[in-house]
Write an enzyme that holds these catalytic residues in place. Structure first.
Site, PDB file in Angstrom:
ATOM      1  N   HIS A  13       0.877  -1.195   0.000  1.00  0.00           N
ATOM      2  CA  HIS A  13       0.000   0.000   0.000  1.00  0.00           C
ATOM      3  C   HIS A  13       0.902   1.229   0.000  1.00  0.00           C
ATOM      4  O   HIS A  13       1.479   1.580   1.027  1.00  0.00           O
ATOM      5  CB  HIS A  13      -0.904  -0.006   1.238  1.00  0.00           C
ATOM      6  CG  HIS A  13      -1.882   1.138   1.288  1.00  0.00           C
ATOM      7  ND1 HIS A  13      -3.187   0.974   1.694  1.00  0.00           N
ATOM      8  CD2 HIS A  13      -1.753   2.460   1.001  1.00  0.00           C
ATOM      9  CE1 HIS A  13      -3.817   2.135   1.653  1.00  0.00           C
ATOM     10  NE2 HIS A  13      -2.957   3.061   1.242  1.00  0.00           N
ATOM     11  N   HIS A  15       1.479   5.361  -1.674  1.00  0.00           N
ATOM     12  CA  HIS A  15       1.081   6.527  -2.467  1.00  0.00           C
ATOM     13  C   HIS A  15       2.337   7.183  -3.025  1.00  0.00           C
ATOM     14  O   HIS A  15       3.212   7.594  -2.249  1.00  0.00           O
ATOM     15  CB  HIS A  15       0.332   7.545  -1.602  1.00  0.00           C
ATOM     16  CG  HIS A  15      -0.925   6.990  -1.010  1.00  0.00           C
ATOM     17  ND1 HIS A  15      -2.137   7.053  -1.648  1.00  0.00           N
ATOM     18  CD2 HIS A  15      -1.146   6.332   0.156  1.00  0.00           C
ATOM     19  CE1 HIS A  15      -3.062   6.466  -0.890  1.00  0.00           C
ATOM     20  NE2 HIS A  15      -2.492   6.024   0.209  1.00  0.00           N
ATOM     21  N   LYS A  94      -9.170  -0.604  -6.159  1.00  0.00           N
ATOM     22  CA  LYS A  94      -9.257   0.039  -4.849  1.00  0.00           C
ATOM     23  C   LYS A  94     -10.622   0.677  -4.637  1.00  0.00           C
ATOM     24  O   LYS A  94     -11.083   1.453  -5.471  1.00  0.00           O
ATOM     25  CB  LYS A  94      -8.162   1.111  -4.731  1.00  0.00           C
ATOM     26  CG  LYS A  94      -8.143   1.860  -3.398  1.00  0.00           C
ATOM     27  CD  LYS A  94      -7.772   0.952  -2.242  1.00  0.00           C
ATOM     28  CE  LYS A  94      -7.873   1.664  -0.900  1.00  0.00           C
ATOM     29  NZ  LYS A  94      -6.650   2.367  -0.548  1.00  0.00           N
ATOM     30  N   HIS A 131     -10.478   0.837   1.534  1.00  0.00           N
ATOM     31  CA  HIS A 131     -10.335   1.785   2.655  1.00  0.00           C
ATOM     32  C   HIS A 131     -11.582   1.598   3.503  1.00  0.00           C
ATOM     33  O   HIS A 131     -12.664   2.054   3.138  1.00  0.00           O
ATOM     34  CB  HIS A 131     -10.205   3.230   2.152  1.00  0.00           C
ATOM     35  CG  HIS A 131     -10.079   4.219   3.273  1.00  0.00           C
ATOM     36  ND1 HIS A 131      -8.906   4.876   3.568  1.00  0.00           N
ATOM     37  CD2 HIS A 131     -10.972   4.616   4.207  1.00  0.00           C
ATOM     38  CE1 HIS A 131      -9.089   5.655   4.634  1.00  0.00           C
ATOM     39  NE2 HIS A 131     -10.344   5.514   5.043  1.00  0.00           N
ATOM     40  N   HIS A 167      -4.782  -0.810   5.788  1.00  0.00           N
ATOM     41  CA  HIS A 167      -4.386  -0.042   6.984  1.00  0.00           C
ATOM     42  C   HIS A 167      -5.333  -0.238   8.166  1.00  0.00           C
ATOM     43  O   HIS A 167      -5.984   0.699   8.610  1.00  0.00           O
ATOM     44  CB  HIS A 167      -4.192   1.444   6.676  1.00  0.00           C
ATOM     45  CG  HIS A 167      -5.262   2.115   5.832  1.00  0.00           C
ATOM     46  ND1 HIS A 167      -6.602   1.899   6.018  1.00  0.00           N
ATOM     47  CD2 HIS A 167      -5.164   3.013   4.820  1.00  0.00           C
ATOM     48  CE1 HIS A 167      -7.276   2.630   5.151  1.00  0.00           C
ATOM     49  NE2 HIS A 167      -6.427   3.307   4.412  1.00  0.00           N
ATOM     50  N   ASP A 239       1.326   2.527   3.525  1.00  0.00           N
ATOM     51  CA  ASP A 239       0.435   3.681   3.352  1.00  0.00           C
ATOM     52  C   ASP A 239       1.247   4.970   3.429  1.00  0.00           C
ATOM     53  O   ASP A 239       0.725   6.013   3.840  1.00  0.00           O
ATOM     54  CB  ASP A 239      -0.700   3.673   4.398  1.00  0.00           C
ATOM     55  CG  ASP A 239      -1.778   4.698   4.089  1.00  0.00           C
ATOM     56  OD1 ASP A 239      -1.890   5.116   2.924  1.00  0.00           O
ATOM     57  OD2 ASP A 239      -2.500   5.083   5.031  1.00  0.00           O
TER      58      ASP A 239
HETATM   59  N1  LIG Z   1      -3.916   7.397   4.778  1.00  0.00           N
HETATM   60  C1  LIG Z   1      -4.080   8.705   4.658  1.00  0.00           C
HETATM   61  O1  LIG Z   1      -4.283   9.392   5.658  1.00  0.00           O
HETATM   62  N2  LIG Z   1      -4.017   9.332   3.457  1.00  0.00           N
HETATM   63  C2  LIG Z   1      -3.925   8.709   2.156  1.00  0.00           C
HETATM   64  C3  LIG Z   1      -5.214   8.103   1.701  1.00  0.00           C
HETATM   65  C4  LIG Z   1      -5.567   6.803   2.372  1.00  0.00           C
HETATM   66  O2  LIG Z   1      -4.796   5.844   2.292  1.00  0.00           O
HETATM   67  O3  LIG Z   1      -6.628   6.722   2.999  1.00  0.00           O
HETATM   68  C5  LIG Z   1      -3.464   9.768   1.165  1.00  0.00           C
HETATM   69  O4  LIG Z   1      -3.596   9.558  -0.048  1.00  0.00           O
HETATM   70  O5  LIG Z   1      -2.953  10.812   1.591  1.00  0.00           O
HETATM   71 ZN   LIG Z   2      -3.326   4.973   1.633  1.00  0.00          ZN
HETATM   72 ZN   LIG Z   3      -7.005   4.685   2.970  1.00  0.00          ZN
END
Ligand SMILES: NC(=O)N[C@@H](CC(=O)O)C(=O)O
Ligand SMILES: [Zn+2]
Ligand SMILES: [Zn+2]
Length: 336
Positions: A13, A15, A94, A131, A167, A239
């Site tokens: 996971h 970003h 997702k 999520h 998460h 995450d």
């Molecule tokens: N985890 C977070 O707080 N933020 C994530 C989005 C997500 O994974 O929910 C993001 O893209 O910033």
């Molecule tokens: Zn995330």
């Molecule tokens: Zn998330």
């Protein structure tokens, strides 16, 4: 023990964003062979063609192992999803409840509308990442509420659908995952290392703020127990979610913790505290591939314990500044 060699980890996971931010953060996942790349860009990655183009940008920015995802909307075409998975363009889909988190506005409001896509994914063996939070009710209760209200019925309607509950943050989620077949969970660095008291009791720490929000210490303990249990249902999804420092240190703080650079030192710290270093490899490198039906990595990394890591407070470049998650104590494990 002060040295540990394990199969190279994956991040289930991650970003990486796009544009200049992508260029800054992509190299920071260098210790991971592969990562599931989240599709919550602006605009989101909704078609196979968009996922293929994004994959090329990720590789060009310096991360060689992207596993792409599609962002599920109420108008997603089941045939496009199945084709993109069959052609090896995407690994999973997702699901964001609309409004639940960063860039989730195009997500799902009416779960009835995505039933045909979920049925097609179930039939074709396309995994679903979720999520798992409701978008109303007390913010600390939203994960548990989602399990009862949305995930339980969804699971019952699609028992063969392979699901990753992303998460997880609560004892309830850990129990739910244990109770149901075809469902596994990712866990983040921040939810294993911190709880809401760490976030809120010595001043308010914006770099601890993410969604789902950190919970009380008893939930953190349940997560640590599950992560270090050796159970194959639990594995790493950092995450790592970079936001510009000015968006975190703001009147309205963006949700997300940036942990990619030091995720492995943090995890070695946690597993050592739990006297479970021998189970770190399962969590970082074995359970995820098993859930996704992928081979484990052949090469290995070595973690060594020594002097405190000299981590930068933030990384900068390409006109961007991102502050690292700081657990508030020294980290002694480093990747050789
Ligand atoms: N985890 C977070 O707080 N933020 C994530 C989005 C997500 O994974 O929910 C993001 O893209 O910033
Ligand atoms: Zn995330
Ligand atoms: Zn998330």
């Amino acid at each position: 023990m002060d040295r540990l060699t394990i199969r190279r980890p994956d991040d289930w996971h991650l970003h990486l964003r796009d544009g200049e931010m992508l260029k800054l953060v992509a190299p920071e996942s260098r210790h991971f062979a592969r990562a599931i790349i989240m599709p919550n860009l602006v605009p989101p990655v909704v078609t196979g063609a968009q996922a293929a183009a994004y994959r090329d940008r990720v590789c060009e920015a310096g991360f060689a192992g992207p596993l792409m995802t599609l962002y599920l909307t109420e108008t997603t075409d089941p045939a496009d999803v199945v084709a993109a998975h069959r052609d090896g363009i995407v690994t999973a889909v997702k699901l964001y409840p609309a409004g639940a988190t960063t860039n989730s506005a195009s997500g799902v409001r009416d779960f009835e509308k995505v039933r045909p896509v979920l049925a097609a994914m179930e039939a074709a063996g396309v995994p679903l990442c979720i999520h798992g939070e409701t978008t109303d009710g007390d913010v600390f209760d939203r994960e548990a509420a989602f399990l009862d209200r949305t995930l339980a019925p969804l699971r019952a309607a699609h028992p063969a659908l392979k699901i990753t509950l992303e998460h997880v943050t609560t004892a309830e989620a850990v129990a739910f995952v244990r109770e149901h077949d075809n469902i596994a969970a990712t866990m983040t660095v921040q939810h294993l290392m911190a709880n809401r008291t760490d976030m809120l009791s010595h001043g308010m720490r914006p770099h601890f703020y993410c969604l789902p929000i950190l919970k009380r210490d008893t939930h953190q303990a349940a997560l640590r127990a599950a992560a270090t249990s050796g159970e194959a249902k639990f594995f790493l999804g950092t995450d790592s979610a970079p936001h510009p420092t000015h968006a975190k240190e703001a009147t309205c703080c963006a949700a997300g913790c940036f942990t990619a650079p030091h995720a492995l030192p943090c995890l070695a710290h946690v597993f050592e505290e739990e006297a479970a270093l021998d189970r770190l490899e399962g969590f970082t490198s074995l359970h995820g591939p098993a859930h996704y039906g992928l081979p484990v990595n052949e090469d290995r990394i070595t973690l060594e314990k020594g002097a405190p890591l000299d981590l930068p407070a933030r990384i900068e470049g390409h006109g961007q500044t991102v502050t690292l998650f700081d657990p508030g104590h020294p980290l002694r494990w480093h990747v050789r």
